[in-house]
Design an enzyme around this catalytic site. Structure first.
Site, PDB file in Angstrom:
ATOM      1  N   LYS A  35      33.021  -3.285  -9.388  1.00 48.49           N
ATOM      2  CA  LYS A  35      32.072  -2.527  -8.570  1.00 48.49           C
ATOM      3  C   LYS A  35      32.393  -1.032  -8.626  1.00 48.49           C
ATOM      4  CE  LYS A  35      34.903  -3.116  -4.424  1.00 48.49           C
ATOM      5  NZ  LYS A  35      34.963  -3.541  -3.016  1.00 48.49           N
ATOM      6  N   ARG A 130      33.971  -8.011   9.346  1.00 51.37           N
ATOM      7  CA  ARG A 130      33.019  -7.155   8.662  1.00 51.37           C
ATOM      8  C   ARG A 130      31.829  -8.017   8.235  1.00 51.37           C
ATOM      9  NH1 ARG A 130      35.176  -3.692   3.622  1.00 51.37           N
ATOM     10  NH2 ARG A 130      35.030  -5.750   2.665  1.00 51.37           N
ATOM     11  N   TYR A 255      41.911  30.764  -2.436  1.00 54.03           N
ATOM     12  CA  TYR A 255      41.121  30.939  -1.215  1.00 54.03           C
ATOM     13  C   TYR A 255      42.012  30.951   0.019  1.00 54.03           C
ATOM     14  CZ  TYR A 255      36.788  30.246  -3.802  1.00 54.03           C
ATOM     15  OH  TYR A 255      35.738  30.387  -4.674  1.00 54.03           O
ATOM     16  N   MET A 303      36.734  24.480  -6.543  1.00 50.95           N
ATOM     17  CA  MET A 303      35.771  23.602  -7.185  1.00 50.95           C
ATOM     18  C   MET A 303      36.060  23.382  -8.672  1.00 50.95           C
ATOM     19  SD  MET A 303      31.605  23.908  -7.409  1.00 50.95           S
ATOM     20  CE  MET A 303      31.382  23.725  -5.632  1.00 50.95           C
TER      21      MET A 303
END
Length: 361
Positions: A35, A130, A255, A303
């Site tokens: 998955k 669940r 940063y 990023m």
């Protein structure tokens, strides 16, 4: 020159890990969990490496249909099942097994009149709270499914563990006992064990095991790495140095200037960041391999870039290869430095990272 961010997926390692799973659970069939794009490794490429597995499991219908459209004929189980009659009808066009965990699904199956019988994996809730039916409801639900004319009478029974990775936690043994006691009068095949249980909980090794993270060479336990369990890491993440320069005492890096240079330092900039899937939460000191040697991350992850202290590697230069995790630097270690789990790192690789598949045989 080494290109910017890319990952290598070693299909031979996947096959090795499958054989290791079979050694851990020699009397069980393997339902390989692929998955979430095979935990970030690529759904189709991992399916290719697992063609001889007993069955494959995905979470959602779209994943299973994609496998079928790519001509994968293996038995496929949808772990979240279906939510309505129309979805069930579509799934049956592709000959898929479904997990049944709610009374709504049972009602849909009772009305279903399609041309094929539905193979059901009936989920029992033994403490995860669940998905799944409570023990008190199991017999009624099982009989309703048997009476449904278009349900395959060979119903499988399964459960899922909440804490199998905590070997000192008695919850898993309690769940195992609840399950075995609940299904002792039923005749269907059963499935309990995830990756952690395959290794640590032998009472959970029944007809089917469901390995996930260990297929990819990663340990399900916080205190051990996959290599310590005989597994081989499947994914390695790489990039290159794009800048090397000297900075002076008092210079702040990145940063918010969260890391300040104390002595004259050789600083490297690596073309990798959270835009590629590298964890933004990685702490100062997180190890990075430059030409196979460790250096520490400094400053914040941005990023597109990270910065590293090259003081111990005076010969490094622009274009040198960088390994963010892989051989010699386990993804489990990077996850620990980032206060997360390896699953999130592997699943978080973004589309701009080129994936290269190899076979190391």
């Amino acid at each position: 020159m080494t290109q910017a961010a890319y990952a290598i997926v070693n299909l031979s390692a996947v096959k090795h890990n499958l054989e290791k799973i079979r050694a851990y659970a020699p009397n069980s069939k393997v339902l390989a969990v692929i998955k979430a794009n095979a935990y970030g490794h690529g759904l189709l490429r991992i399916a290719e490496a697992l063609m001889d597995v007993d069955a494959m499991a995905v979470a959602r219908a779209a994943e299973a249909i994609r496998l079928r459209k790519a001509a994968y004929s293996n038995r496929i189980v949808i772990l979240e099942g279906f939510v309505c009659e129309q979805e069930l009808i579509e799934l049956m066009q592709y000959d898929l097994d479904v997990v049944v965990h709610s009374i709504d699904q049972v009602e849909v199956l009772e009305k279903y009149t399609g041309p094929k019988k539905v193979t059901v994996w009936l989920k029992l809730d033994t403490g995860m709270n669940r998905l799944g039916f409570k023990v008190a409801d199991l017999n009624t639900v099982y009989q309703r499914l048997l009476n449904a004319s278009h349900v395959n009478p060979a119903i499988l029974l399964m459960t899922h563990f909440s804490s199998a990775d905590e070997v000192s936690n008695h919850t898993t043994q309690q769940q195992i006992n609840i399950f075995h006691d609940a299904v002792k009068t039923f005749f269907g095949e059963t499935s309990l064990a995830n990756s952690a249980a395959i290794i640590a909980w032998p009472d959970s090794l029944t007809d089917w095991v469901r390995p996930g993270i260990m297929l990819y060479g990663v340990s399900p336990f916080a205190d051990r790495k996959g290599t310590q369990l005989g597994l081989e890491p499947v994914m390695s993440l790489h990039s290159r140095l794009i800048s090397v320069k000297m900075i002076e005492p008092g210079d702040a890096v990145g940063y918010a200037g969260t890391w300040v240079c104390k002595t004259q330092t050789k600083l490297g900039v690596v073309a990798i960041g959270y835009g590629d899937g590298y964890p933004r939460a990685a702490k100062v000191g997180t190890p990075v391999l430059i030409n196979g040697r460790r250096v520490p991350l400094v400053g914040r992850v941005s990023m597109d870039m990270i910065t590293v202290d090259l003081s111990t590697q005076p010969d490094t230069k622009v274009g040198d290869s960088v390994t963010l995790w892989g051989d010699g630097l386990a993804v489990e270690e990077i996850a620990e430095y980032s206060d997360t789990i390896p699953y999130t790192l592997l699943c978080g690789i973004t589309q701009r990272v080129e994936i290269k598949k190899v076979n190391s045989d």
